[in-house]
Design a protein around this motif. Structure first.
Motif, mmCIF file in Angstrom:
data_model
loop_
_atom_site.group_PDB
_atom_site.id
_atom_site.type_symbol
_atom_site.label_atom_id
_atom_site.label_comp_id
_atom_site.label_asym_id
_atom_site.label_seq_id
_atom_site.Cartn_x
_atom_site.Cartn_y
_atom_site.Cartn_z
ATOM 1 N N PRO A 106 -17.402 30.756 -1.714
ATOM 2 C CA PRO A 106 -16.189 29.942 -1.511
ATOM 3 C C PRO A 106 -15.289 30.542 -0.438
ATOM 4 C CG PRO A 106 -16.048 31.187 -3.559
ATOM 5 C CD PRO A 106 -17.428 31.406 -3.027
ATOM 6 N N VAL A 107 -14.742 29.659 0.404
ATOM 7 C CA VAL A 107 -13.840 30.081 1.480
ATOM 8 C C VAL A 107 -12.428 29.568 1.221
ATOM 9 C CG1 VAL A 107 -13.368 29.952 3.962
ATOM 10 C CG2 VAL A 107 -15.743 30.079 3.142
ATOM 11 N N LEU A 108 -12.298 28.294 0.862
ATOM 12 C CA LEU A 108 -10.991 27.696 0.581
ATOM 13 C C LEU A 108 -11.109 26.741 -0.596
ATOM 14 C CD1 LEU A 108 -9.488 26.773 4.101
ATOM 15 C CD2 LEU A 108 -8.563 28.430 2.469
ATOM 16 N N HIS A 109 -10.015 26.616 -1.332
ATOM 17 C CA HIS A 109 -9.960 25.698 -2.481
ATOM 18 C C HIS A 109 -8.632 24.956 -2.414
ATOM 19 C CE1 HIS A 109 -10.223 25.222 -7.186
ATOM 20 N NE2 HIS A 109 -10.026 24.082 -6.551
ATOM 21 N N LEU A 110 -8.683 23.665 -2.070
ATOM 22 C CA LEU A 110 -7.476 22.843 -2.032
ATOM 23 C C LEU A 110 -7.340 22.052 -3.321
ATOM 24 C CD1 LEU A 110 -7.471 21.282 1.571
ATOM 25 C CD2 LEU A 110 -6.410 23.400 0.785
ATOM 26 N N LYS A 111 -6.118 21.953 -3.830
ATOM 27 C CA LYS A 111 -5.838 21.154 -5.019
ATOM 28 C C LYS A 111 -4.796 20.104 -4.658
ATOM 29 C CE LYS A 111 -6.790 25.011 -8.164
ATOM 30 N NZ LYS A 111 -6.261 25.872 -9.254
ATOM 31 N N ILE A 112 -5.180 18.829 -4.773
ATOM 32 C CA ILE A 112 -4.284 17.728 -4.418
ATOM 33 C C ILE A 112 -4.304 16.697 -5.536
ATOM 34 C CG2 ILE A 112 -3.773 15.892 -2.758
ATOM 35 C CD1 ILE A 112 -5.221 17.511 -0.635
ATOM 36 N N GLU A 113 -3.153 16.471 -6.162
ATOM 37 C CA GLU A 113 -2.993 15.442 -7.192
ATOM 38 C C GLU A 113 -4.010 15.592 -8.326
ATOM 39 O OE1 GLU A 113 -3.411 11.905 -4.918
ATOM 40 O OE2 GLU A 113 -1.522 12.178 -3.842
#
Length: 299
Positions: free
Chosen positions: A281-288
């Motif tokens: 894993p490099v990035l983890h975005l959390k949206i809504e």
């Protein structure tokens, strides 16, 4: 107003249930009791893990009967939470156009035809009709994927790109516009493939987006176009876990993978499935309440 888009008033019953099995029992019972055309029943998982069950009735329902059916299928407590209301007649196409404002995501802006002029000159516009609800960019998963795609393209220029489960084609169109090269897009649903092709032509990249109907990685197009430097897959958590093995075999060294379509609590299991196949894993975005993941294959 075009009256052909005006829907009549409907009657609605809705409740929230904390248990998936109970939600499915309620759906099964109501679907069995009410004939087609009398009611439409749907259940959706919420970001908090609970389930929303909604029933739309053509005519005012017998509320006592509906409560009794829900109580039998789930519980008395669930039946008591039932809420009944009436949805006014409305031009839903017009309303959706008004609601779907342009959505910025890094260098990309997803918009409808009515907002074409509002796309800034330094942005890449992706035009999707408002009637195509899923994949318009207004869903947290689509926006998350676009933001991660923009992030990847700032440092890398992938040669072979795959949009797996393309839907309306938003991600394939975004990659084609940014990279000015051919993109392979696939979906298991034939109508979605047609929509993706139409949207690609609408956005001036019909000659760059090659959309095919395929399940998983079985079609010969994947071997012919791979190994991929970048894969975008906005699907669902369970299919993503199942595809970890086949996908890893179609990746180039150091390839980037963008995954979405999963709720926040489902992300760790998906990450684990891909980590076991050599992707970190490099990035983890959390949206809504939704997660979008950027992973990279070990070189």
């Amino acid at each position: 107003m075009n009256t052909s888009t005006l829907t009549p008033a409907t009657h609605r019953a809705s409740l929230a249930i904390g248990d998936e099995r109970a939600a499915r029992r309620v759906v099964d019972v109501l679907t069995e009791i009410f004939f087609e055309g009398e009611a439409a029943v749907a259940a959706f998982e919420r970001p908090d893990g609970r389930w929303d069950v909604t029933v739309h009735f053509a005519d005012a329902p017998d509320q006592t009967l509906v409560r009794r059916l829900v109580a039998n299928a789930a519980s008395e407590d669930a039946a008591r939470t039932l809420a009944f209301d009436t949805i006014e007649a409305k031009d839903w196409v017009k309303a959706s156009l008004e609601d779907l404002v342009p959505v910025p995501a890094g260098r990309f802006v997803v918009h409808g035809a009515h907002d074409r002029a509002r796309v800034p000159q330094n942005k890449l516009g992706i035009e999707i009709e408002a009637a195509l609800a899923f994949g318009t960019g207004h869903h947290g998963t689509t926006r998350g994927c676009l933001l991660l795609l923009d992030h990847v393209l700032k440092a890398h220029v992938p040669n072979r790109v795959l949009d797996l489960g393309t839907g309306t084609g938003v991600l394939a169109i975004a990659a084609a516009k940014a990279l000015h090269r051919g993109i392979l897009a696939s979906d298991i649903d034939a109508p979605s493939v047609m929509v993706a092709r139409e949207n690609a032509h609408l956005n001036g990249v019909g000659d760059r987006v090659h959309a095919v109907r395929a399940t998983g990685f079985a079609a010969p197009d994947f071997a012919a176009n791979g190994p991929f430097d970048l894969v975008l897959a906005n699907i669902l958590a369970n299919p993503l876990r199942q595809l970890a093995g086949p996908m890893s075999r179609h990746l180039a060294r150091g390839a980037h993978v963008i995954l979405s379509g999963l709720l926040n609590h489902q992300a760790p299991a998906v990450i684990a499935a891909y980590r076991a196949r050599g992707l970190v894993p490099v990035l983890h975005l959390k949206i809504e309440g939704w997660s979008s993941l950027l992973l990279r294959a070990v070189e």
